[in-house]
Each structure stands twice: as C-alpha cells, then as structure tokens.
Enzyme design. Sequence first.
Site, mmCIF file in Angstrom:
data_model
loop_
_atom_site.group_PDB
_atom_site.id
_atom_site.type_symbol
_atom_site.label_atom_id
_atom_site.label_comp_id
_atom_site.label_asym_id
_atom_site.label_seq_id
_atom_site.Cartn_x
_atom_site.Cartn_y
_atom_site.Cartn_z
ATOM 1 N N GLY A 1 1.945 -1.111 1.128
ATOM 2 C CA GLY A 1 3.040 -1.160 0.171
ATOM 3 C C GLY A 1 3.660 0.217 0.095
ATOM 4 O O GLY A 1 3.012 1.202 0.446
ATOM 5 N N GLY B 1 4.702 3.448 -5.271
ATOM 6 C CA GLY B 1 5.021 2.757 -6.515
ATOM 7 C C GLY B 1 4.853 1.250 -6.440
ATOM 8 O O GLY B 1 5.229 0.540 -7.356
ATOM 9 N N SER B 2 4.281 0.735 -5.341
ATOM 10 C CA SER B 2 4.115 -0.712 -5.221
ATOM 11 C C SER B 2 2.876 -1.195 -5.966
ATOM 12 O O SER B 2 2.668 -2.386 -6.099
ATOM 13 C CB SER B 2 4.010 -1.096 -3.754
ATOM 14 O OG SER B 2 2.865 -0.491 -3.190
ATOM 15 N N GLY B 3 2.051 -0.256 -6.453
ATOM 16 C CA GLY B 3 0.855 -0.640 -7.183
ATOM 17 C C GLY B 3 -0.411 -0.588 -6.353
ATOM 18 O O GLY B 3 -1.490 -0.914 -6.835
ATOM 19 N N LYS B 4 -0.301 -0.146 -5.091
ATOM 20 C CA LYS B 4 -1.491 -0.176 -4.233
ATOM 21 C C LYS B 4 -2.550 0.828 -4.686
ATOM 22 O O LYS B 4 -3.739 0.551 -4.607
ATOM 23 C CB LYS B 4 -1.114 0.049 -2.765
ATOM 24 C CG LYS B 4 -0.459 1.367 -2.443
ATOM 25 C CD LYS B 4 -0.051 1.397 -0.987
ATOM 26 C CE LYS B 4 0.356 2.773 -0.503
ATOM 27 N NZ LYS B 4 1.353 3.458 -1.306
ATOM 28 N N SER B 5 -2.115 1.993 -5.210
ATOM 29 C CA SER B 5 -3.106 2.962 -5.687
ATOM 30 C C SER B 5 -3.834 2.428 -6.908
ATOM 31 O O SER B 5 -5.046 2.614 -7.042
ATOM 32 C CB SER B 5 -2.431 4.280 -6.043
ATOM 33 O OG SER B 5 -1.595 4.691 -5.019
ATOM 34 N N GLU C 1 -5.102 6.264 2.457
ATOM 35 C CA GLU C 1 -4.308 6.873 3.528
ATOM 36 C C GLU C 1 -5.183 7.613 4.548
ATOM 37 O O GLU C 1 -5.002 8.802 4.788
ATOM 38 C CB GLU C 1 -3.280 7.860 2.943
ATOM 39 C CG GLU C 1 -2.247 7.254 2.040
ATOM 40 C CD GLU C 1 -1.233 6.380 2.763
ATOM 41 O OE1 GLU C 1 -1.266 6.332 4.009
ATOM 42 O OE2 GLU C 1 -0.436 5.728 2.086
#
Lengths: 256, 673
Positions: free
Chosen positions: B490, B493-497, B607
């Site tokens: 994503g 800011g897609s929420g993956k973290s 990452e």
Amino acid sequence: MSNDILRDVPIDSPVRRLRAEAKLLSMVALSMALVFEPTWIMIGIAALLGVAIFRLANLPVAILPRPPAMLMWGLFGGMIGASASGGDPVVIGLGLGGLLDYLRLICLGIVLLFWAGMLAWTTGLAELGAGLRRLIHPLRRIGVPTEEIGTVLALTVRALPLVADEVRVVADITMTRPTPPPSKRGFGMIIHGFALAVDAAVAVVVGTSRRARDMAKAMVSRGSTSAPHPDPMRIRFSDVLAVVCAVTLTVVSFMV
Amino acid sequence: MARTKNDQHRRAVDATKGPLDATELADAAIAAALVFAILAIGRLLAAGTFFQVLGTVVFAVLAARHRTRTVVLAVVSTVLFTVLLGGTGPITQSAVGGLFGWAGGTSLARGYSRFKTIGLSLLVGFPPVAMASLAFFWLADELRELTFENVRNQWKGIGRIFDLVNASSAHDSGTEIIESIIGWWPVALPVTQFFISIVYALIVRRLSRRVLRGVNDALGPVVPMDLELSNATEGPVAPVPLAIDGAPIRRGDYVVNESVTLAVGEDEHVAISGRNGSGKSTLLDTLAGFGADDDIERTGRPGLGEVGGLAYVSQRPEGQVLAPTVSEDIRWGAPDDVDVEAALASVGLAGFGDRLTSELSGGEQQRLALASALARQPKLLLADEITSMLDPEGRAQINALVRDINESGVAVVRTSHLAADLDEADRVVTIGEPQRPESQGLLNTNFVGRMLLTATDVSFVYDRGKPWAHEVLSDVDLTIRSGELVLITGSNGSGKSTLARIIVGLASPTSGTVELGEEVHRAIAFQHARLQLLRPTVEQELNSLAGAHNQTPQGIERGQRIASAMRSLGISHLGKTRVDTLSGGQQRRVLIAGLLARGTTLLVLDEPLAGLDDEGRVQLTDVVDQLRREGTAVVVVSHDPTWGHDRVDQHLHLVQGRLTDGVNLTSTEVPSE
C-alpha cells in the site's frame, strides 16, 4: 507524541487570524497577572475570558486532554488532607478554608495550562516559530545574534515532527524488548528498567543525530546556514487590541 | 593515547569561535526539539521532574560533543518554545536542564572526577537557580503565601485525620519545624536547593555517562567535520565538464573504492550503478565538493548551492526539508529574487507554497528538493538514490522530472540500483565489482502450517473523539499460519504500518478482534535497523535482543539458539564485529537473527528491501525462505507491490485502510517442481 498533545486545530476563527506574537505576548501578560495575583477574582476573570476565547476560536470541547489517573488520585489525596485542616470560612459547621486554599492553587494551574493550550490549538508551530523570530529580532541592536537564534528556532520547528517520529519508533522498540526472567524481579527490575531507559535514550539521541546530519548536509547543499526571514510584521488593529487588553488587565490587577 | 587524542579534539572544539556551522546548528535544533518533546510528555503525564532529568541528559550529551555556543543556542530555543507548555514550570525546567546539562556534559568531555563535576555544576547551576527562585518568591508574595498556607493545611489535615493535633508531641514538633522553615524561607530555600543541586549533578553525571558512551559507540566520539567543502579548484563556478581518471574514492581516511574513472560532459545524463558499499554515494559526495576533491579535473569551482553551480539531492525525502513551510523551504539559501511560484510550478507543485513540509508525501518532498535545486539554475544535478524510498508512482514522476531537467540543458549524474532509473540515462557507469545475484533456491516452498493469528473485522481510529480523528483501517480480515509469507502493500498512509503494529501487538484495534494461536511470539524489524541495534558488537547485540542476561541454564540454551540463528542468517563470522561497520543489509540480518533467537514465530519485516542492491535482495529472499522452512511466519510490509519474491502465499493490498483485490495464493497456486 508531543505533536498530538500540542496539536494545532486548523479551524478558522478571529483568534486563529491573530498574529502569533500577539497571542504569545497576551498569554505571557495574563500568566504574569495570574502568578503574581493568584486571587479568586483573577482566576475567575482568566477562566471566564479563557472560555469566551475558546468559544470565539470555535474550538471543540473534545480537544481538552484527559489528565492521567495517577494525577487525579494525587489531587484527590491532597484534597482529603486539605479538607481535614478546616479553617475559615465555616459553612454549616464545616471549615472550608484549607480546601479553598487547595482548590485555588489547583485552579491556578489548570487556568495557566488552559491558556497555553489555547495558544497551541490556534497557532501552527511554523507560525509560532516565525512569531518568536520576529519578537527577538529587535534584540540584534544590543548584540544578540538574532540571525543565528532565528535559524535554530526555524530548524527546531522543522525538527519537531522528525523527533516525534523517532521517539515513537524507539518507544515501540522498547516495548517489544524481552522482559527479564522471573529471577530479576524486585530490585533487579529497577536495574533492568534503568538499563532500558538508558538504551532508549541512546537510541533516540543516535537516531535524531542522524536526522541532524541529513539536515546539516541539506543546509550545506543549499549554500546557506541561515534561515530565510519570515514575512515582515504587518501589525493589525486586532493584534494591538489583544495585547493592549491583556497588558491593561495585568497592570490593573497589580494596582488594585 | 586515545585519551590524549580526545583531549586534543576537545581543545580544538572549545577553541572554535564565531557563529555555528551547519552541523552545530542542526544538532542544536534537534536537541532543542527533543528536550521540548520530552518536557511536553512530562507535562502531560504530570511527571515533570523525571522528564526534566532526561532533558538534562540530552543537553549533557550535546555539551560533551559540541562547544558551549551550540548548547546555549539549543537551550535558548527550548526555553522560547516551552512558553507553549504553560506556566513557569517547563521554562524553568528547560533552563535548569541547560545549566546542569552543560556542566555535566563538559565535565564528562574533560574527564572530571565526581567532585570536580559537582563543583562545576554548583558553580554554574546553583547561583542562577537560587537567585531566580528567591526573586520569584519575593515578587510573587501572594503565590508564596498561598503555597505555604497549603503546606500548613496539609500537615494540620493529616494531624486531624489521625487525631493527633495537640495530642502528639511528634506532630507538634513537626509543626514547629514547618513553621520555622516557612519563617526562614529566604535561607531554607537556597540551602535545600544547594543539596538538591548536588544530588541532581550526580544523577545527571551517572545517566549521561552511560548515554554518552552508547552515543559515542554508535556515532564515534568525534563529531565528523566532513561536511566542509573543499576548495581545491578555484576560479569561476563551472561544475561541468568534469573527469576522474582512475583515482581512489575516499571517505575521510578510508578508501571506499581503489579506482574510479568517470567523465561527465555538459548536458549529459550519466547513471552510476554498483553494489552496496561500492562507493556510489561517496563518489557523489566527492563530486559535490564534500571532503577532498584533488583528483577531479574541472575547469572551475563546483559551486555547490550557488547559482549556475551544482545542486545535490539525496536519498531520504524528509531529510532534505529545512523549513516548516514549502515557500520558506524554497527560499532557504536561494537568490533573493527567487520566483517561488515558478519554481514550484516547474516540479508540479503549483499552489503548494503555504503547505506544511511535514505533511507532504515522500514523492512531493523529493519534488520540493528538486524545485529548490532548480531555483539556482544549476549546470549539474547530482542525485543520490533519489527514488529508492518512493512508491512506483512517485518514482515514475521523479524520473520524468529528471528527464525534463536534463533536456533543459542541465547535466545529471545519478546513482541507482533500479533498472528503471538506469534506463533513463544516456550511459551507465558501473563502479566496483559486478553483482552476482544467485539464489540458493528451495525445492519445496509450501511450509504453511498451523494458525498463528486471526484478525476479524479489525478497524483502527487514531485519536478517537478528537477533531483530527481519522480511520486508518476499516474491517480488515486476516489469517496468518506458520511458515507463511504474507505480503502487505500500500502507499504511504494506506494503513499498512498500523496493520503491522496491530499484528505485532503494539497497537490494539479500536474495533474487531485479534485472536492468537498457542505459543506465538511476535516481533517486528523496523525499516531503520540501526535504531533497533544498540550494542557496539554483533555478539552483544544478539544477546540483548534474544534476552540472554547470564549463564543460567536458560542463558546457555539461548546461547545455542543465537548460534543457530547466526548460522541460518549467514552471519556466524560477524560475532565480534562492530555494528557500525556493517552495511545496511548486514545490520538487517543481525536484527532478524536476534529476533529469531528470541524465539519469534511471527516476524514482521518493515520495508526489508529499501536501499538493498540486487545481491542483497536475493540474500534477504533466501533468508525469508530459511525462516519459513523453520516454521516462522513472515509478514513483509512494503510500499512496493512489485516485491521480488515469487513465493508469496498471501498478498494483501491496502488502499485507504481497506483491503482491495487481496490475492490468496495458497488456495489457488501451490508451486511444484
């Protein structure tokens, strides 16, 4: 973390449109009045004024932070001791003097914090940095290196979100470090906690120092170690009015 | 020997005069921001004193590594900002922290004994503290009386509760003591502060010494001065044409690459490729004029940051932003008549002038850095891995922009290990040994076993109830089984973290449930492995990560686990090596080995491929396979949907907190040989 506490709430309002330095000076004047004249009347005036400005700034009540439970218990404990001491005035056989003295001190603290919060909620950090730089600018006449201080202030504003990021990651890492074996309870736990705190401090300082290095290299790459000047001051009537009101209130409180 | 060398260095630091240089300014600002953040947290948690000590330690470390002027500017900045925290408390805390931090740090740098440290701290810290508080108490007489009255009341109240007033001589003598202290406050106050100062100096010394040792271990005891520009070539600014003919590339005294040959003409677009550690970045630094550049043939000065000179853009997008707003950032160091709007428009950021730089995406920050470069009408643009931290979309935009810049007549030298970037250039120069990406390969790739974690309808809202609340995850379902490779992709800011933090247990979902299987140990390896590695050597680090404290039976068993984890990750030979000397890829493997030795059965990698060359990527892919073979589930979080592993069991793609076309490969495709 820190930028969640002092989060700027981008809601347009007359308060928001005031210059940062006008708000800053008004707040300092009012805080001085409170600290030097901590009477119920002053606290009351400051609180009412605060609530009025809070309304004027269109701020939602939800932004008020909830105090930690530990603090609440501490305050409650203090209240018991203070109530038990009695003293004038006596209402229906109960001496309220001690309790009132105690509440006056607590209210003073809350009002001071509330005013500081108002400054933070209605002013962006970038704007506040620029305001501080404009305020110290005249000091150059007495030999203060205002250019250098101004650059550090500008870089500090830039550094805050980076530092907050780093602190957050290190907090996560510290949370996921293994807990000591059961043999290390009691005093061993304190030693372990101390070591963990040192580790976390090292990680934060090392991590942020690397950010500082990036920043320094960027400055050299731009060929300048001096921040551009903020927009020059355009003094508006509302700014002057705010400062004059705050200063007048302070002076009056000292004279009465 | 080392001591005298450090002493010499310290004397050189102290003898420096004049305004701060770039390194000192940045360190001062970072320290100021850090102390401000620490005091703000202290204020919120109502634990000001503890956090004041931490802030003092930060100033002490700064003072131990820099001259006094740096510390003074950092403290001034902190004090000015702490007005924001309300009341006089935080202002006092930052000022006191500055005084005692300076004294403690300076003493450490000069190797003072405990007594001398106390002496210096008292000399510097005590008079201002005592005088300021006496003046304050004298002027704020109402507040003083109110405070004293509250002390009396508390004592009396406690006495009343236990029914001791006029009944206990102990309570009466307590009352007397309190009254005499209050009556003699102009004496009692400084005397108390005197003794507190001594204790405070000792605590600061003890803590700062430990922290400073760790910092010096990680960063080196001497602040590097390699940001000074060389002045080897003189005359007018003329960065191109340039040529290096078989010369070594150095970072300080260390030779990174024995022999490099490179020629760049006007208008040329040259890409430099090479494996990690081949000296690509050092070469660009040398071209920019950092350090010695005797071996570069040029017709004039490189003119870094000057109009018509060379411009330099680096890897980390957020690291190059200097000012809080976009327009101020463009104006930093630019000619006075710079057209901010035109500069922004030229990189597709028209109208961004008033935006806050901290709210830009990585790609936007990189474009801002390019705009800043273009505002100087450079003849040569140096770009060091400028796309490696970006998602494919941002990468394509930056590549198009670099192409336009080159076509407008600016020579470009860029480094990269991505084929898409290299293809943009007129020619590619490879330095160092060629890469040999060879995978060990695995015959059987289906390791999927028992259930480790099941997430059902997981949603997460940041700052629920606050005006800035926003939902970063909505209704995510996920099952992770042992031995599985799960890829979560994503954009920023897609929420993956957030999903990663929930998987590893650092955050709890605001709604929905996370169910764990039996014997599940979760861990996360963050992107910047260096933050997670705190000990000087690999061996010490692995022991710490694995939680081995001693040689108890548990400790021995852990030792075996560490040895086996080191073998799995191919780092057995690195035991005594210092963590600093390792490459990014090696540091990541040390971290993974430590987490594995801890007994991790569900490992999240954030990452893991950022900044790795092809060889490093292949090695890491092999490591992931090895982990899965041993039954560990691996979750990879990346902004790069083209993650190069062909054996992903589950691919979850997040768009604005929602799963979209998540492909479950286990059910459809089991690779067979």
